[in-house]
Design an enzyme around this catalytic site. Structure first.
Site, PDB file in Angstrom:
ATOM      1  N   LYS A  11      43.052  36.659  30.612  1.00 39.40           N
ATOM      2  CA  LYS A  11      41.780  35.592  30.343  1.00 39.40           C
ATOM      3  C   LYS A  11      40.615  36.387  29.988  1.00 39.40           C
ATOM      4  CE  LYS A  11      43.445  32.251  33.859  1.00 39.40           C
ATOM      5  NZ  LYS A  11      43.140  31.709  35.158  1.00 39.40           N
ATOM      6  N   TYR A  51      45.435  22.890  29.988  1.00 40.83           N
ATOM      7  CA  TYR A  51      45.205  22.616  31.328  1.00 40.83           C
ATOM      8  C   TYR A  51      44.962  21.029  31.828  1.00 40.83           C
ATOM      9  CZ  TYR A  51      44.195  27.479  32.514  1.00 40.83           C
ATOM     10  OH  TYR A  51      44.292  28.800  32.614  1.00 40.83           O
ATOM     11  N   PHE A  59      36.812  21.202  38.845  1.00 38.00           N
ATOM     12  CA  PHE A  59      36.401  22.272  38.294  1.00 38.00           C
ATOM     13  C   PHE A  59      36.834  22.364  36.798  1.00 38.00           C
ATOM     14  CE2 PHE A  59      40.459  23.119  40.437  1.00 38.00           C
ATOM     15  CZ  PHE A  59      41.565  23.625  39.339  1.00 38.00           C
ATOM     16  N   ARG A  87      54.064  36.043  38.995  1.00 31.23           N
ATOM     17  CA  ARG A  87      53.197  35.244  40.077  1.00 31.23           C
ATOM     18  C   ARG A  87      52.904  36.305  41.124  1.00 31.23           C
ATOM     19  NH1 ARG A  87      50.615  30.374  38.915  1.00 31.23           N
ATOM     20  NH2 ARG A  87      50.688  29.857  40.974  1.00 31.23           N
ATOM     21  N   THR A  93      45.132  32.845  43.770  1.00 25.55           N
ATOM     22  CA  THR A  93      44.207  32.382  42.684  1.00 25.55           C
ATOM     23  C   THR A  93      42.848  32.896  42.979  1.00 25.55           C
ATOM     24  OG1 THR A  93      45.552  30.103  42.699  1.00 25.55           O
ATOM     25  CG2 THR A  93      43.427  30.059  41.855  1.00 25.55           C
ATOM     26  N   ARG A 104      44.917  40.313  40.496  1.00 25.82           N
ATOM     27  CA  ARG A 104      43.348  39.481  40.799  1.00 25.82           C
ATOM     28  C   ARG A 104      42.821  40.272  42.149  1.00 25.82           C
ATOM     29  NH1 ARG A 104      46.373  33.594  40.277  1.00 25.82           N
ATOM     30  NH2 ARG A 104      45.679  33.275  38.195  1.00 25.82           N
ATOM     31  N   ASN A 114      39.646  34.770  36.777  1.00 25.59           N
ATOM     32  CA  ASN A 114      40.725  35.752  37.723  1.00 25.59           C
ATOM     33  C   ASN A 114      41.884  36.259  36.927  1.00 25.59           C
ATOM     34  OD1 ASN A 114      42.061  33.357  36.901  1.00 25.59           O
ATOM     35  ND2 ASN A 114      42.467  32.601  39.235  1.00 25.59           N
ATOM     36  N   HIS A 117      46.671  34.294  33.975  1.00 24.62           N
ATOM     37  CA  HIS A 117      47.100  33.045  34.094  1.00 24.62           C
ATOM     38  C   HIS A 117      48.669  33.491  34.007  1.00 24.62           C
ATOM     39  CE1 HIS A 117      48.984  28.891  33.688  1.00 24.62           C
ATOM     40  NE2 HIS A 117      49.840  29.587  32.898  1.00 24.62           N
ATOM     41  N   GLU A 128      54.663  25.941  28.476  1.00 24.88           N
ATOM     42  CA  GLU A 128      53.549  26.657  27.851  1.00 24.88           C
ATOM     43  C   GLU A 128      53.938  27.689  26.722  1.00 24.88           C
ATOM     44  OE1 GLU A 128      51.417  26.308  32.343  1.00 24.88           O
ATOM     45  OE2 GLU A 128      52.196  28.348  31.823  1.00 24.88           O
TER      46      GLU A 128
HETATM   47  P1  RTP Z   1      47.110  29.928  36.754  1.00 25.53           P
HETATM   48  O1  RTP Z   1      47.363  28.425  36.384  1.00 25.53           O
HETATM   49  O2  RTP Z   1      45.756  30.346  35.728  1.00 25.53           O
HETATM   50  O3  RTP Z   1      47.989  30.793  36.606  1.00 25.53           O
HETATM   51  O4  RTP Z   1      46.430  30.110  37.997  1.00 25.53           O
HETATM   52  P2  RTP Z   1      46.976  29.358  39.702  1.00 25.53           P
HETATM   53  O5  RTP Z   1      48.113  28.480  39.393  1.00 25.53           O
HETATM   54  O6  RTP Z   1      46.796  30.306  40.384  1.00 25.53           O
HETATM   55  O7  RTP Z   1      45.595  28.540  39.817  1.00 25.53           O
HETATM   56  P3  RTP Z   1      45.324  26.776  39.475  1.00 25.53           P
HETATM   57  O8  RTP Z   1      45.595  26.100  40.762  1.00 25.53           O
HETATM   58  O9  RTP Z   1      46.600  26.335  38.474  1.00 25.53           O
HETATM   59  O10 RTP Z   1      44.294  26.609  38.783  1.00 25.53           O
HETATM   60  C1  RTP Z   1      44.110  27.125  37.383  1.00 25.53           C
HETATM   61  C2  RTP Z   1      42.761  27.990  37.069  1.00 25.53           C
HETATM   62  O11 RTP Z   1      41.603  27.161  37.456  1.00 25.53           O
HETATM   63  C3  RTP Z   1      40.918  28.218  37.782  1.00 25.53           C
HETATM   64  N1  RTP Z   1      40.168  27.514  39.134  1.00 25.53           N
HETATM   65  N2  RTP Z   1      39.060  27.364  39.582  1.00 25.53           N
HETATM   66  N3  RTP Z   1      36.453  26.888  40.773  1.00 25.53           N
HETATM   67  C4  RTP Z   1      37.858  26.418  41.227  1.00 25.53           C
HETATM   68  O12 RTP Z   1      37.903  26.095  42.499  1.00 25.53           O
HETATM   69  C5  RTP Z   1      39.100  26.835  40.581  1.00 25.53           C
HETATM   70  N4  RTP Z   1      40.442  26.700  41.088  1.00 25.53           N
HETATM   71  C6  RTP Z   1      41.135  27.038  40.228  1.00 25.53           C
HETATM   72  C7  RTP Z   1      41.510  29.485  37.989  1.00 25.53           C
HETATM   73  O13 RTP Z   1      40.901  30.191  36.671  1.00 25.53           O
HETATM   74  C8  RTP Z   1      42.782  29.108  38.121  1.00 25.53           C
HETATM   75  O14 RTP Z   1      43.808  30.230  37.486  1.00 25.53           O
HETATM   76 MG    MG Z   2      48.621  27.144  37.648  1.00 25.09          MG
END
Ligand code: RTP
Ligand code: MG
Length: 140
Positions: A11, A51, A59, A87, A93, A104, A114, A117, A128
């Site tokens: 990222k 996304y 967010f 993962r 996250t 992370r 973070n 992805h 994807e």
């Molecule tokens: P990713 O999709 O990036 O691999 O991460 P993830 O599954 O761990 O997290 P996800 O819930 O899918 O969220 C996607 C990305 O959104 C951002 N995020 N910001 N501000 C917030 O509360 C918040 N929550 C998530 C993060 O960049 C997250 O990786």
């Molecule tokens: Mg995700």
């Protein structure tokens, strides 16, 4: 288990700090092989499309602006159990919750910035990968 493919992004917070090699080293050291890679600056349309699953989340706007704030490295990773392994190496996250030694925990700046992805399931991995790569860009 057979070889599996997953989709990864280094990222903008990581490209900005010039630590992409350190991040990718963690993936390779875990047994994941980079079989496609390119550096891109995502457009707003690409980030919103990628996304889309999060479009109702509070967010979403911030996430799109973060993901378009600088270059990223999109990659296809291959390995045994690649989706779960990736993962695991990424960590939770929120870096505050991420296990010690994960990408992370060691590199992320915040829950949003973070560093990485990784796809969360075989269906999303396939979608994807197709979103960013054509078949002839992937060399397994
Ligand atoms: P990713 O999709 O990036 O691999 O991460 P993830 O599954 O761990 O997290 P996800 O819930 O899918 O969220 C996607 C990305 O959104 C951002 N995020 N910001 N501000 C917030 O509360 C918040 N929550 C998530 C993060 O960049 C997250 O990786
Ligand atoms: Mg995700």
């Amino acid at each position: 288990m057979a070889l599996e493919r997953t989709f990864s992004i280094v990222k903008p917070d990581a490209t900005k700090r010039n630590i992409t090699g350190k991040v990718i080293d963690r993936l390779e050291s875990a047994g994941l092989r980079v079989i496609a890679s390119k550096r891109i600056h995502m457009t707003k349309e690409q980030a919103e499309g990628f996304y889309a699953v999060h479009k109702e989340r509070p967010f979403f706007g911030e996430l799109v602006s973060f993901m378009t704030s600088g270059p990223v490295i999109v990659q296809v990773l291959e390995g045994e159990n690649a989706i779960a392994k990736n993962r695991e190496v990424m960590g939770a996250t929120n870096p505050a919750d991420a296990a010690p030694g994960t990408i992370r925990a060691d590199f992320a700046e915040s829950i949003e910035a973070n560093s990485v992805h990784g796809s969360d399931a075989p269906e999303t991995a396939a979608e994807e990968i197709k979103f960013f790569f054509s078949d002839d860009e992937i060399v397994g």
